[in-house]
Design a protein around this motif. Sequence first.
Motif, PDB file in Angstrom:
ATOM      1  N   ASN A 538       0.823  -1.211   0.000  1.00 52.51           N
ATOM      2  CA  ASN A 538       0.000   0.000   0.000  1.00 52.51           C
ATOM      3  C   ASN A 538       0.858   1.263   0.000  1.00 52.51           C
ATOM      4  O   ASN A 538       0.353   2.377   0.101  1.00 52.51           O
ATOM      5  N   LEU A 539       2.159   1.077  -0.129  1.00 51.02           N
ATOM      6  CA  LEU A 539       3.121   2.140  -0.394  1.00 51.02           C
ATOM      7  C   LEU A 539       4.251   1.501  -1.166  1.00 51.02           C
ATOM      8  O   LEU A 539       4.777   0.469  -0.753  1.00 51.02           O
ATOM      9  N   TYR A 540       4.628   2.115  -2.309  1.00 58.18           N
ATOM     10  CA  TYR A 540       5.681   1.531  -3.134  1.00 58.18           C
ATOM     11  C   TYR A 540       6.406   2.665  -3.856  1.00 58.18           C
ATOM     12  O   TYR A 540       5.926   3.200  -4.845  1.00 58.18           O
ATOM     13  N   TRP A 541       7.556   3.051  -3.301  1.00 59.34           N
ATOM     14  CA  TRP A 541       8.371   4.101  -3.901  1.00 59.34           C
ATOM     15  C   TRP A 541       9.486   3.450  -4.711  1.00 59.34           C
ATOM     16  O   TRP A 541      10.390   2.810  -4.160  1.00 59.34           O
ATOM     17  N   ARG A 542       9.467   3.677  -6.030  1.00 56.43           N
ATOM     18  CA  ARG A 542      10.473   3.087  -6.912  1.00 56.43           C
ATOM     19  C   ARG A 542      11.668   4.014  -7.098  1.00 56.43           C
ATOM     20  O   ARG A 542      12.688   3.620  -7.660  1.00 56.43           O
ATOM     21  N   PHE A 543      11.528   5.253  -6.662  1.00 59.58           N
ATOM     22  CA  PHE A 543      12.623   6.231  -6.684  1.00 59.58           C
ATOM     23  C   PHE A 543      13.207   6.425  -8.080  1.00 59.58           C
ATOM     24  O   PHE A 543      14.423   6.455  -8.274  1.00 59.58           O
ATOM     25  N   GLY A 544      12.312   6.585  -9.067  1.00 57.61           N
ATOM     26  CA  GLY A 544      12.767   6.808 -10.430  1.00 57.61           C
ATOM     27  C   GLY A 544      12.715   8.255 -10.868  1.00 57.61           C
ATOM     28  O   GLY A 544      12.982   8.564 -12.030  1.00 57.61           O
ATOM     29  N   GLU A 545      12.355   9.186  -9.949  1.00 62.45           N
ATOM     30  CA  GLU A 545      12.233  10.594 -10.310  1.00 62.45           C
ATOM     31  C   GLU A 545      13.618  11.222 -10.478  1.00 62.45           C
ATOM     32  O   GLU A 545      14.580  10.823  -9.809  1.00 62.45           O
ATOM     33  N   SER A 547      13.985  14.821 -10.470  1.00 65.05           N
ATOM     34  CA  SER A 547      14.033  16.125  -9.806  1.00 65.05           C
ATOM     35  C   SER A 547      12.751  16.328  -9.015  1.00 65.05           C
ATOM     36  O   SER A 547      11.866  15.472  -9.028  1.00 65.05           O
ATOM     37  N   ASN A 548      12.648  17.474  -8.339  1.00 59.89           N
ATOM     38  CA  ASN A 548      11.525  17.803  -7.457  1.00 59.89           C
ATOM     39  C   ASN A 548      11.577  16.930  -6.199  1.00 59.89           C
ATOM     40  O   ASN A 548      12.124  15.825  -6.225  1.00 59.89           O
ATOM     41  N   PRO A 549      10.995  17.396  -5.121  1.00 58.00           N
ATOM     42  CA  PRO A 549      11.060  16.621  -3.874  1.00 58.00           C
ATOM     43  C   PRO A 549      10.003  15.528  -3.783  1.00 58.00           C
ATOM     44  O   PRO A 549       9.673  15.073  -2.706  1.00 58.00           O
ATOM     45  N   TYR A 550       9.480  15.098  -4.920  1.00 57.73           N
ATOM     46  CA  TYR A 550       8.352  14.168  -4.973  1.00 57.73           C
ATOM     47  C   TYR A 550       8.827  12.754  -5.260  1.00 57.73           C
ATOM     48  O   TYR A 550       9.588  12.515  -6.197  1.00 57.73           O
ATOM     49  N   ALA A 551       8.356  11.800  -4.444  1.00 58.90           N
ATOM     50  CA  ALA A 551       8.597  10.375  -4.683  1.00 58.90           C
ATOM     51  C   ALA A 551       7.254   9.718  -4.966  1.00 58.90           C
ATOM     52  O   ALA A 551       6.387   9.653  -4.085  1.00 58.90           O
ATOM     53  N   ALA A 552       7.062   9.260  -6.185  1.00 65.20           N
ATOM     54  CA  ALA A 552       5.766   8.713  -6.589  1.00 65.20           C
ATOM     55  C   ALA A 552       5.519   7.358  -5.949  1.00 65.20           C
ATOM     56  O   ALA A 552       6.439   6.563  -5.747  1.00 65.20           O
ATOM     57  N   ASP A 553       4.246   7.108  -5.635  1.00 62.12           N
ATOM     58  CA  ASP A 553       3.826   5.814  -5.107  1.00 62.12           C
ATOM     59  C   ASP A 553       3.243   5.001  -6.249  1.00 62.12           C
ATOM     60  O   ASP A 553       2.251   5.397  -6.864  1.00 62.12           O
ATOM     61  N   SER A 554       3.855   3.848  -6.522  1.00 58.15           N
ATOM     62  CA  SER A 554       3.393   2.985  -7.606  1.00 58.15           C
ATOM     63  C   SER A 554       2.355   1.976  -7.147  1.00 58.15           C
ATOM     64  O   SER A 554       1.899   1.150  -7.953  1.00 58.15           O
ATOM     65  N   SER A 555       1.970   2.015  -5.878  1.00 57.01           N
ATOM     66  CA  SER A 555       0.912   1.132  -5.391  1.00 57.01           C
ATOM     67  C   SER A 555      -0.433   1.807  -5.577  1.00 57.01           C
ATOM     68  O   SER A 555      -0.529   2.959  -6.002  1.00 57.01           O
ATOM     69  N   GLY A 557      -2.140   2.721  -3.179  1.00 54.89           N
ATOM     70  CA  GLY A 557      -2.348   3.578  -2.005  1.00 54.89           C
ATOM     71  C   GLY A 557      -2.169   5.053  -2.274  1.00 54.89           C
ATOM     72  O   GLY A 557      -2.598   5.889  -1.478  1.00 54.89           O
ATOM     73  N   ASP A 558      -1.526   5.414  -3.388  1.00 48.85           N
ATOM     74  CA  ASP A 558      -1.280   6.828  -3.727  1.00 48.85           C
ATOM     75  C   ASP A 558      -0.687   7.586  -2.540  1.00 48.85           C
ATOM     76  O   ASP A 558      -1.066   8.729  -2.257  1.00 48.85           O
ATOM     77  N   ASP A 559       0.263   6.964  -1.853  1.00 51.76           N
ATOM     78  CA  ASP A 559       0.899   7.581  -0.683  1.00 51.76           C
ATOM     79  C   ASP A 559       2.299   8.050  -1.076  1.00 51.76           C
ATOM     80  O   ASP A 559       3.299   7.380  -0.846  1.00 51.76           O
ATOM     81  N   SER A 560       2.346   9.207  -1.685  1.00 50.94           N
ATOM     82  CA  SER A 560       3.608   9.708  -2.205  1.00 50.94           C
ATOM     83  C   SER A 560       4.545  10.130  -1.091  1.00 50.94           C
ATOM     84  O   SER A 560       4.135  10.371   0.046  1.00 50.94           O
TER      85      SER A 560
END
Length: 754
Positions: A538-545, A547-555, A557-560
């Motif tokens: 329900n949280l999955y950060w792949r850390f493929g970004e 730039s920006n301070p944003y880490a997308a959640d690929s689950s 759960g949309d819990d960035s």
Amino acid sequence: MHDRSPQSRRTGRPGSRRSITALALALTAPLLTVPLTATDAAALTSPVALTADDLSTWQTNGVVYALAQADGVVFAGGTFSAIRPAGAAAGDATEQPAVNFAAFDAATGAPTGCTLSFTVGDGTATVRALAVSPDGQTLYAGGYFGAVNGVGVNSLAAIDIATCTPSPDFHPAVAATVRALDVTDSTVYLGGDFGTVNGETRQRFAAVDTAGALTSWTANADEPGRAVAVTADGQHVAIGGDFFSVNGSDSHALAVTDATTGAVTRAYPRGFFPDTSVVKDITADASGVYTASEGSGGGVFDGRAAFEPDTFAQRWRDTCLGATQALQLYQGVVYSASHAHDCSSMGEFPDGQRRHLLAQTTADPALLGWAPDTNDGIGEGIGPRVFALAPKDGTDYLWIGGEFTAVDGTAQQALTRVASGPDTAAPTVPQVKVESVEAGKVAVHWRSSYDTDDSHLTYRVYKDGASTPVYEVAADSLPWSRPQLTWTDTAVAAGESHSYRISASDGTNTTSKSTAQSVTVASAADAYAAKVRSDGANLYWRFGETSNPYAADSSSGDDSGVHWNAPTQAVADGAAGSGSSVGYTGSQSEWTYTDKRRSTPSAYSLELWFKTTTSTGGKLIGFANKVQLASTTYDKQIYMTNAGRLIFGVYPGSIRTITTLQAFNDGNWHHVVATQGSDGIKLYVDGTLRASNFTVTTSQQSSGFWRVGGDNLDNWTSRPSSRYFTGQIDEVAVYGGVLTSSQIASHYSTGTGS
């Protein structure tokens, strides 16, 4: 006390503030526009009726403690010696002398021709309170001063507004500083530090008539008075301050008195407010009485409280920490000035960044989407201290005074203002991440934007440079709560390349489109990501970004995540075939935290990959109560010792940990999973169980946030030299249940290709 203006009835969409309203309609053609109806964003999100856009306003070179208004003119009092235009530095050639007082045009922010000097022969003169008579003809000023334009007074003066001259006939003798004023047709109520008025005992509160004669109203208090407010029906006067007793009655910080006699009609005994808290401001209208509190030390009350207009029983109380100084009522909303830094007890933002201007409705203490900001400034470092609402030419202007020296990041001292319109500022540009981890699909993730006066925004997704959006959605966000949104594009084919851009609109102002993000559509599912997602992350950060301070959640759960202190993104060395990771430098105290507050999980699994050669240890992941500061409650954590061994620990009332025998700071990628459930706690590294304790089935019960890369580790077993990890981390996942040993082994083998 500041001036009051007629209040209009609250309108709006009750209960929608925290929800995400997504018009998630399936797309059947490459360019299908999804129309919005009732959920469209509006220029201001009701019930907020003031913009957060600061207007050009003259400044002072000191602190503004008092504001009042009459007929489109705003009066400012405080401790200062000069005023200057917006954008000018102190001492600039455009500076004009102004001795503790200035008057300004409400609509332009420029000074008028009214000039008054408040002086004293001994000490530092200051104006601490201003109030205008109901007929708009007389301005009353309180503070510590002995003369106004050379006319002798004793800390309380009356000014004829039409001529801008002090009244020679109004000169009550007040023996010390006046800090608060409110006025009716016949009476001036005052509070402060004094013990006598006109030679008669009046301890901290008193009332004089419009000729300056002392009235029979008596509300003697044992400590300073800081606020007075006449209720809407004119029958009562609410008083606030530091006191513990009023007319002999046990009443701390707040009391309601009879407007004629001063007799206490509603007391608030010690314990209602903590002994270490005081009331700094009171305002009232037909909807009720509202108070602002400030405390010192631990266990204080720093927030706002609402009271019923007839019984004066408490309606609500917010428990934000951060010294509330002033309140303003406007169209069913309570606007407040403070330096709120911790509203976690209300389910709002945790301890961290100070937010100086906030709003909530008269019916509900939940924070609204209005948050212009100042800095703390000079003096006590309080920030904003006072409000005045000034209508002119069909526009209502909220003037804000205090000791700040910057507004929304731009230099501006002691005065600023916002208005009922127009709204001119656009939201922030969305931060976007696109990926294709499923065959024939593209997932478009973005961190919701924020707008300091609009909490309900509309997003438009553009594909391949087209001018027409392929998707639209409306969603709620706040400056401190920016939920991730996701749209999946199925109108694509394997092997195709597509680009996406997103804009955000408040209904009037629209951002530029985000930088184009491109992706090649997958012909087969990403094997590792498929396992993580199918096993219930329900949280999955792949850390493929990049730039920006944003880490997308690929689950789902949309819990960035939010990167703090700028860890290095897009390190060209990733785990599980990802191709990139995030690098953390322990000496720089870098970490990543979840945007959403979560309740304590009863059963869960933590998973990530790491690579390090550190000899100072640090935390890899943990659950904690703060996001921008070192946490004060923290457990459910994996950390590394100086020797490179891994520890998983929880705190169900005492520290309980399990530790690997081996070290893993060898510079290679390693896979770590920690689980807790009915079968206790377990720690796996590289697909193998390394430590366990079947008796530890619970953890600390408090809501919080997941943090990756570092946080407090004080007093924990084998505490490393550094709280913060130095190395690379990738593929972070959190599950709402316990992964089995076979699932964990499968993740490891898939991630390593073995």
